[in-house]
Motif scaffolding. Structure first.
Motif, mmCIF file in Angstrom:
data_model
loop_
_atom_site.group_PDB
_atom_site.id
_atom_site.type_symbol
_atom_site.label_atom_id
_atom_site.label_comp_id
_atom_site.label_asym_id
_atom_site.label_seq_id
_atom_site.Cartn_x
_atom_site.Cartn_y
_atom_site.Cartn_z
ATOM 1 N N ILE A 100 -11.311 -1.988 0.613
ATOM 2 C CA ILE A 100 -10.941 -2.371 -0.693
ATOM 3 C C ILE A 100 -11.096 -1.404 -1.944
ATOM 4 O O ILE A 100 -10.095 -1.184 -2.709
ATOM 5 C CB ILE A 100 -12.111 -3.622 -1.191
ATOM 6 C CG1 ILE A 100 -11.533 -4.692 -0.050
ATOM 7 C CG2 ILE A 100 -11.749 -4.021 -2.468
ATOM 8 C CD1 ILE A 100 -12.425 -5.909 -0.099
ATOM 9 N N ASN A 101 -12.073 -0.432 -1.629
ATOM 10 C CA ASN A 101 -12.328 0.559 -2.893
ATOM 11 C C ASN A 101 -10.915 1.634 -2.865
ATOM 12 O O ASN A 101 -10.472 1.854 -3.739
ATOM 13 C CB ASN A 101 -13.662 1.232 -2.769
ATOM 14 C CG ASN A 101 -14.828 0.678 -2.860
ATOM 15 O OD1 ASN A 101 -14.636 -0.195 -3.886
ATOM 16 N ND2 ASN A 101 -16.184 0.939 -2.543
ATOM 17 N N SER A 102 -10.699 1.832 -1.648
ATOM 18 C CA SER A 102 -9.619 2.875 -1.721
ATOM 19 C C SER A 102 -8.230 2.376 -2.292
ATOM 20 O O SER A 102 -7.151 2.777 -2.502
ATOM 21 C CB SER A 102 -9.093 3.444 -0.201
ATOM 22 O OG SER A 102 -8.863 2.426 0.638
ATOM 23 N N TYR A 103 -8.270 0.936 -2.379
ATOM 24 C CA TYR A 103 -6.883 0.195 -2.781
ATOM 25 C C TYR A 103 -7.102 -0.415 -4.269
ATOM 26 O O TYR A 103 -6.098 -0.914 -4.860
ATOM 27 C CB TYR A 103 -6.552 -1.036 -2.119
ATOM 28 C CG TYR A 103 -5.662 -0.613 -0.771
ATOM 29 C CD1 TYR A 103 -4.196 -0.677 -1.061
ATOM 30 C CD2 TYR A 103 -6.246 -0.327 0.508
ATOM 31 C CE1 TYR A 103 -3.333 -0.225 0.035
ATOM 32 C CE2 TYR A 103 -5.433 -0.182 1.335
ATOM 33 C CZ TYR A 103 -4.054 0.105 1.243
ATOM 34 O OH TYR A 103 -3.120 0.162 2.234
ATOM 35 N N GLN A 104 -8.222 -0.148 -4.655
ATOM 36 C CA GLN A 104 -8.343 -0.494 -6.321
ATOM 37 C C GLN A 104 -7.563 0.056 -7.394
ATOM 38 O O GLN A 104 -6.828 -0.723 -8.157
ATOM 39 C CB GLN A 104 -9.890 -0.359 -6.879
ATOM 40 C CG GLN A 104 -10.971 -1.185 -6.269
ATOM 41 C CD GLN A 104 -10.787 -2.706 -6.599
ATOM 42 O OE1 GLN A 104 -9.842 -2.907 -7.277
ATOM 43 N NE2 GLN A 104 -11.497 -3.587 -6.070
ATOM 44 N N LYS B 84 -2.568 -0.439 -10.790
ATOM 45 C CA LYS B 84 -1.327 -0.110 -11.009
ATOM 46 C C LYS B 84 -0.598 -1.332 -11.065
ATOM 47 O O LYS B 84 0.644 -1.353 -11.659
ATOM 48 C CB LYS B 84 -0.894 0.814 -10.052
ATOM 49 C CG LYS B 84 -0.382 2.223 -10.738
ATOM 50 C CD LYS B 84 0.485 2.912 -9.720
ATOM 51 C CE LYS B 84 -0.547 3.944 -8.840
ATOM 52 N NZ LYS B 84 0.131 4.823 -7.860
ATOM 53 N N ARG B 85 -0.604 -2.296 -10.083
ATOM 54 C CA ARG B 85 0.281 -3.237 -10.111
ATOM 55 C C ARG B 85 -0.280 -4.643 -10.620
ATOM 56 O O ARG B 85 0.043 -5.642 -10.731
ATOM 57 C CB ARG B 85 -0.026 -3.688 -8.485
ATOM 58 C CG ARG B 85 0.841 -2.842 -7.462
ATOM 59 C CD ARG B 85 0.708 -3.460 -6.093
ATOM 60 N NE ARG B 85 1.563 -2.691 -5.082
ATOM 61 C CZ ARG B 85 2.716 -2.776 -4.776
ATOM 62 N NH1 ARG B 85 3.717 -3.810 -5.389
ATOM 63 N NH2 ARG B 85 3.321 -1.818 -4.021
ATOM 64 N N GLN B 86 -1.458 -4.504 -11.623
ATOM 65 C CA GLN B 86 -1.983 -5.299 -12.309
ATOM 66 C C GLN B 86 -2.435 -6.709 -11.584
ATOM 67 O O GLN B 86 -2.217 -7.809 -11.794
ATOM 68 C CB GLN B 86 -1.158 -5.866 -13.371
ATOM 69 C CG GLN B 86 -0.730 -4.654 -14.451
ATOM 70 C CD GLN B 86 0.245 -5.165 -15.501
ATOM 71 O OE1 GLN B 86 0.071 -6.273 -16.029
ATOM 72 N NE2 GLN B 86 1.218 -4.336 -15.695
ATOM 73 N N ILE B 87 -3.118 -6.253 -10.592
ATOM 74 C CA ILE B 87 -3.687 -7.521 -9.519
ATOM 75 C C ILE B 87 -5.090 -7.287 -9.602
ATOM 76 O O ILE B 87 -5.434 -6.056 -9.289
ATOM 77 C CB ILE B 87 -2.908 -7.265 -8.208
ATOM 78 C CG1 ILE B 87 -1.258 -7.421 -8.450
ATOM 79 C CG2 ILE B 87 -3.539 -8.299 -7.449
ATOM 80 C CD1 ILE B 87 -0.603 -7.279 -7.148
ATOM 81 N N THR B 88 -5.934 -8.291 -9.551
ATOM 82 C CA THR B 88 -7.362 -8.040 -9.456
ATOM 83 C C THR B 88 -7.623 -8.102 -7.941
ATOM 84 O O THR B 88 -7.171 -9.205 -7.238
ATOM 85 C CB THR B 88 -8.345 -9.019 -10.195
ATOM 86 O OG1 THR B 88 -7.588 -10.190 -9.926
ATOM 87 C CG2 THR B 88 -8.134 -8.965 -11.711
ATOM 88 N N PHE C 276 2.821 -10.886 -7.356
ATOM 89 C CA PHE C 276 3.446 -10.227 -8.453
ATOM 90 C C PHE C 276 2.221 -10.119 -9.644
ATOM 91 O O PHE C 276 1.167 -10.171 -9.299
ATOM 92 C CB PHE C 276 4.159 -11.341 -9.283
ATOM 93 C CG PHE C 276 5.701 -11.626 -8.724
ATOM 94 C CD1 PHE C 276 6.498 -10.362 -8.600
ATOM 95 C CD2 PHE C 276 5.751 -12.844 -8.156
ATOM 96 C CE1 PHE C 276 7.598 -10.833 -7.745
ATOM 97 C CE2 PHE C 276 6.834 -13.054 -7.174
ATOM 98 C CZ PHE C 276 8.174 -12.182 -7.202
ATOM 99 N N ALA C 277 2.628 -9.082 -10.540
ATOM 100 C CA ALA C 277 1.615 -8.502 -11.817
ATOM 101 C C ALA C 277 0.787 -9.694 -12.066
ATOM 102 O O ALA C 277 1.175 -10.876 -12.257
ATOM 103 C CB ALA C 277 2.312 -7.894 -12.560
ATOM 104 N N LYS C 278 -0.329 -9.704 -12.423
ATOM 105 C CA LYS C 278 -1.234 -10.498 -12.873
ATOM 106 C C LYS C 278 -1.737 -11.743 -11.846
ATOM 107 O O LYS C 278 -2.552 -12.345 -12.209
ATOM 108 C CB LYS C 278 -0.504 -11.460 -14.106
ATOM 109 C CG LYS C 278 -0.009 -10.681 -15.135
ATOM 110 C CD LYS C 278 -0.733 -10.773 -16.517
ATOM 111 C CE LYS C 278 -0.461 -9.975 -17.588
ATOM 112 N NZ LYS C 278 0.771 -9.527 -17.813
ATOM 113 N N GLY C 279 -1.359 -10.936 -10.558
ATOM 114 C CA GLY C 279 -1.928 -12.086 -9.486
ATOM 115 C C GLY C 279 -3.619 -11.582 -9.129
ATOM 116 O O GLY C 279 -4.025 -10.702 -9.780
#
Ligand code: ADP
Length: 518
Positions: free
Chosen positions: A369-373, A378-382, A418-421
């Motif tokens: 998870i850390n490596s994908y933060q 960048k993709r505006q996903i939490t 999508f972004a904001k997801g």
């Protein structure tokens, strides 16, 4: 004298009485007879009839007496009856047609006997009739029954012929099938076997017919088959591979035969897949060699690009950096694809080895998870992690493989949202397994494509346009990794709403239990 005379008179009167009572007696008998009787003159004129005759002929005595018997018989039949009787004296049972008054014709049998006077002169003849209506009716009923029986017999014969033809047709089809076929009855005795099955299993039909599946262990060439079908034929349809030699592989399918809801036997179909398997193996070998050959130059390119980007080979302009960055990312994608292909070939060849150790799965998840933060940002996903229970038991993991499996799930969740997801990873334990879920608020998977999600090269139609980067190999590899950990993997998805992938790894007591090979 007087006395004598009176006794003579007495005698005569007694005689007369006797005669009168005899006449009465005969008359009574005549009237009483249930058989129609009449007395006919030598020229065929009716002289006397009894009530039974009146009944059958429909004529009252006063209507028929004095009339010719042609009134009730056809002219020629009446003539020949009188003529024959006078000649032969007696006729017994001549079949004739009687035409009663106002009624339909009836069949009768005529019995005649001439009557002579005391001088022996023929004074006429008696005619007795026997009604054949009932007998004729019974006869025709009998004939109809006979006819019906004949028809039934003919139909049965026809049906038998059709059944026979169908049977020989089926037999012909079974015999000429390109697949081997074994038919077991409901008690698992072999009832039928086609020539192809004999050839594939190198046994003679006569040796096997009537044997049970468990008895197949006696035959050297059938040991593997007996092992596979488990001695007893399985209840449900199942399909497995049977490797007889390196290059001779059969696909064995067991199909239950069901009629009216009850199992009446089973079919075992033997399909020779040796050629397909050889081609598949050659294909896998080819992909493996090609991927290996590509990996070395791609690594070389990667490191050269990295050196250039790091400025180790001299200054580069902003524009050059932009192009080099793009090239670097494309090269990375190619390396990922080659690695995926190599992993798939290893899985298919059974060379994907696992080295499990008792590990804390939370650490693996958090690491990925850390490596994908950064990517998520960048993709505006939490991208969040939740651990439901404070203590999660350790499980046997091949950490590198588990990282790869989890990476694929996170990678997909981010790619297809999508972004904001939102992507939420949850870790929980149900006492028997640790359960991980990866829930996203992304595009989801179409209902009709759900069953293909874990197959090689599958890419959903809804994602192809939005994310060109993808090989369709990630979930195939992930599933193999999870299954090789004796785990389970599944998902729930609603198109347009999001997807949750779950996987569960069993909690074991012994640390030394080896994992399955993929
Ligand atoms: P790839 O992602 O490279 O296409 P995968 O094997 O990882 O291949 O996934 C196969 C397909 O399953 C994807 O192409 C996509 O259609 C679908 N899929 C997988 N994960 C998700 C997800 N989280 N949301 C929507 N679709 C998904």
């Amino acid at each position: 004298m007087v006395a004598t005379e009176s006794s003579e008179e007495k005698k005569l009167s007694l005689l007369a009485d006797d005669l009168a009572s005899l006449e009465n007696y005969i008359h009574d008998l005549f009237s009483f007879s249930p058989l129609p009787i009449c007395f006919i003159s030598p020229i065929g004129v009716v002289l006397e009839v009894n009530p039974a005759f009146e009944n059958i002929s429909g004529f009252k005595s006063y209507e028929i007496i004095g009339e010719s018997i042609e009134k009730v018989f056809k002219k020629d039949e009446a003539e020949s009856l009188t003529k024959n009787t006078l000649e032969k004296r007696v006729i017994e049972g001549k079949e004739m047609t009687l035409s009663p008054k106002g009624k339909e014709k009836i069949f009768i049998q005529a019995f005649t006997r001439v009557r002579k006077d005391e001088k022996g002169k023929i004074v006429g003849y008696f005619l007795g009739l026997f009604d054949l209506t009932k007998i004729k009716e019974t006869e025709s009923e009998l004939r109809e029954a006979q006819l019906a029986l004949m028809n039934i017999l003919e139909d049965t014969e026809g049906a038998r012929k059709i059944a026979e033809e169908e049977r020989s047709k089926t037999q012909e089809i079974i015999n000429s099938l390109a697949d081997g076929l074994l038919v077991f009855d409901k008690t698992n005795y072999l009832a039928l076997m086609n020539p192809r099955a004999e050839k594939l299993l190198t046994v003679k039909r006569e040796e096997l017919i009537g044997q049970r599946a468990v008895d197949f262990f006696k035959f050297e060439s059938l040991k593997n088959l007996a092992d596979l079908i488990g001695g007893e034929i399985k209840e449900d349809l199942f399909r497995r591979e049977l490797k007889l030699t390196k290059n001779f592989i059969l696909e064995v399918s067991t199909v239950p035969l069901v009629a009216n809801g009850t199992r009446i036997g089973s079919l075992v179909i033997l399909h020779d897949v040796s050629r397909e398997k050889i081609v598949e193996r050659m294909k896998t070998e080819f992909v493996s060699i090609a991927a290996h050959q590509l990996r070395t130059p791609l690594s070389a390119i990667k490191w050269t690009l990295k050196m250039m980007l790091d400025g180790d080979l001299g200054e580069i302009s902003i524009e050059q950096r932009e192009f080099l960055n793009k090239t670097y990312r494309s090269n990375e994608r190619m390396i990922t694809l080659i690695n995926d292909l190599l992993n798939v070939t290893r899985i298919e060849e059974g060379r994907y080895l696992y080295r499990p150790i008792l590990s804390d799965i939370a650490l693996v998840l958090k690491f990925v998870i850390n490596s994908y933060q950064e990517e998520a940002k960048k993709r505006q996903i939490t991208l969040k992690f939740k651990q439901v229970k404070k203590i999660i038991p350790k499980v046997l993991l091949d950490i590198e493989k588990m990282k790869l499996a989890f990476q694929n799930l996170i990678d997909n969740a981010l790619k297809y949202t999508f972004a904001k997801g939102k992507v939420v990873v949850t870790l929980d334990s149900n006492g028997k397994e640790v359960v991980v879920s990866v829930k996203d608020s992304g595009v989801g998977i179409a209902e009709e494509q759900k069953k293909r999600v874990f197959t090689k090269f599958f890419r959903g139609t809804n994602v192809i346009k939005m994310e060109t980067d993808g090989s369709g190999l990630g979930l195939f590899i992930t599933k193999n990794i999870i299954v090789s950990h004796d785990g389970r993997i599944w998902f729930e998805s609603k198109p347009g709403k999001g997807t949750t992938f779950y996987f569960a790894i069993p909690i074991r007591n012994q640390t030394n239990k080896r994992l399955k090979k993929a």
